[in-house]
Design a protein around this motif. Structure first.
Motif, PDB file in Angstrom:
ATOM      1  N   ARG A 123       0.817  -1.210   0.000  1.00  7.22           N
ATOM      2  CA  ARG A 123       0.000   0.000   0.000  1.00  7.22           C
ATOM      3  C   ARG A 123       0.855   1.267   0.000  1.00  7.22           C
ATOM      4  NH1 ARG A 123      -4.839   0.369   4.022  1.00  7.22           N
ATOM      5  NH2 ARG A 123      -5.176   2.134   2.598  1.00  7.22           N
ATOM      6  N   ARG A 124       2.065   1.193   0.539  1.00  6.03           N
ATOM      7  CA  ARG A 124       2.985   2.335   0.461  1.00  6.03           C
ATOM      8  C   ARG A 124       4.232   1.865  -0.297  1.00  6.03           C
ATOM      9  NH1 ARG A 124       2.559   6.976   3.337  1.00  6.03           N
ATOM     10  NH2 ARG A 124       1.371   6.011   5.026  1.00  6.03           N
ATOM     11  N   GLU A 172       8.334  10.663  -0.539  1.00  5.59           N
ATOM     12  CA  GLU A 172       7.315  10.245   0.423  1.00  5.59           C
ATOM     13  C   GLU A 172       6.193   9.534  -0.322  1.00  5.59           C
ATOM     14  OE1 GLU A 172       5.993  13.445   2.859  1.00  5.59           O
ATOM     15  OE2 GLU A 172       8.008  14.007   3.507  1.00  5.59           O
ATOM     16  N   PRO A 174       2.867   7.734  -1.272  1.00  3.93           N
ATOM     17  CA  PRO A 174       1.548   7.854  -0.645  1.00  3.93           C
ATOM     18  C   PRO A 174       1.026   6.497  -0.169  1.00  3.93           C
ATOM     19  CG  PRO A 174       1.317   7.832  -3.014  1.00  3.93           C
ATOM     20  CD  PRO A 174       2.797   7.826  -2.736  1.00  3.93           C
ATOM     21  N   LEU A 175       0.074   6.543   0.739  1.00  6.60           N
ATOM     22  CA  LEU A 175      -0.627   5.331   1.175  1.00  6.60           C
ATOM     23  C   LEU A 175      -1.766   5.097   0.193  1.00  6.60           C
ATOM     24  CD1 LEU A 175      -0.924   3.115   3.345  1.00  6.60           C
ATOM     25  CD2 LEU A 175      -2.510   4.663   4.540  1.00  6.60           C
TER      26      LEU A 175
END
Length: 219
Positions: free
Chosen positions: A142-143, A186, A188-189
């Motif tokens: 998911r990330r 970074e 995302p989820l």
């Protein structure tokens, strides 16, 4: 060839170029040898001027000299031009830099080592050779780690030269020129299901790659 006293400056104006060595740039008195040669460059880096040879290759100056080339902004975009040094060990041209004057009619490089230089145009876009997650991949976290590997011959890419979008959302990234790798800082989820990734690389000359894009499945 001219004899140069290290305590005095040396200035030479040639056809389409100029060489300047400030006082104190040389460690000892001796000749400055300068040769020119008409070259074609390469398909990806065509030559816009003759090559300038300053032997012996690799000899170091005490203070930086300046090599300048005249440019014609009406012929090719000035931003696509750069001053390159011939790397005999790898048999390729290596981008050294170049500062445009305000009128965009002269490109100058401050250098510390003698060698072979020329004014070349970065005429080819970078190529995206690998993207993660890859198109059609399944079971992605998911990330996920989101990255792209890019090959570039020319002026190179800036730190933000690779653009990532997931489902149309821009993601901040950073390019590592030593590894040819750009990574989303970074990730995302993401919700489980299908998502779309689009990657585009643009070099410092303004050449844009073909976009790499495709869907992947998050578990």
């Amino acid at each position: 060839m001219r004899w140069v006293d290290p305590a005095l400056p040396f200035d030479y104006q040639g056809p389409g170029f100029a060489l300047s060595l400030p006082a104190g740039s040389r460690f000892f008195a001796g000749p400055v040898v300068l040769r020119t040669e008409r070259i074609a460059g390469t398909d990806r880096l065509p030559a816009m001027a003759e090559a300038i040879d300053l032997p012996p290759d690799g000899e170091t100056l005490n203070e930086r000299g300046t090599l300048s080339f005249e440019v014609n902004p009406d012929a090719v975009p000035a931003e696509s031009l750069g001053i390159y040094r011939w790397d005999a060990g790898h048999e390729r041209w290596s981008y050294e830099g170049g500062d445009l004057d305000a009128g965009k009619t002269q490109l100058s490089l401050r250098f510390r080592r003698y060698g072979r230089f020329s004014l070349l145009q970065d005429a080819s876009p970078p190529e995206i050779v690998e993207v993660r997650p890859s198109r059609g991949s399944h079971g992605v976290s998911r990330r996920p780690v989101i990255l792209a590997r890019v090959e570039e011959e020319g002026k190179g890419l800036d730190y933000d030269g690779v653009r990532f979008e997931v489902d149309g959302r821009f993601l901040e990234s950073e390019f590592d020129p030593d590894r040819g790798l750009s990574r989303v800082l970074e990730p995302p989820l993401l919700a489980p299901g299908r998502h779309h990734l689009r990657v585009l690389a643009t070099d410092l000359a303004g050449n844009a790659s073909q976009p790499a894009e495709g869907d992947f499945e998050v578990r």
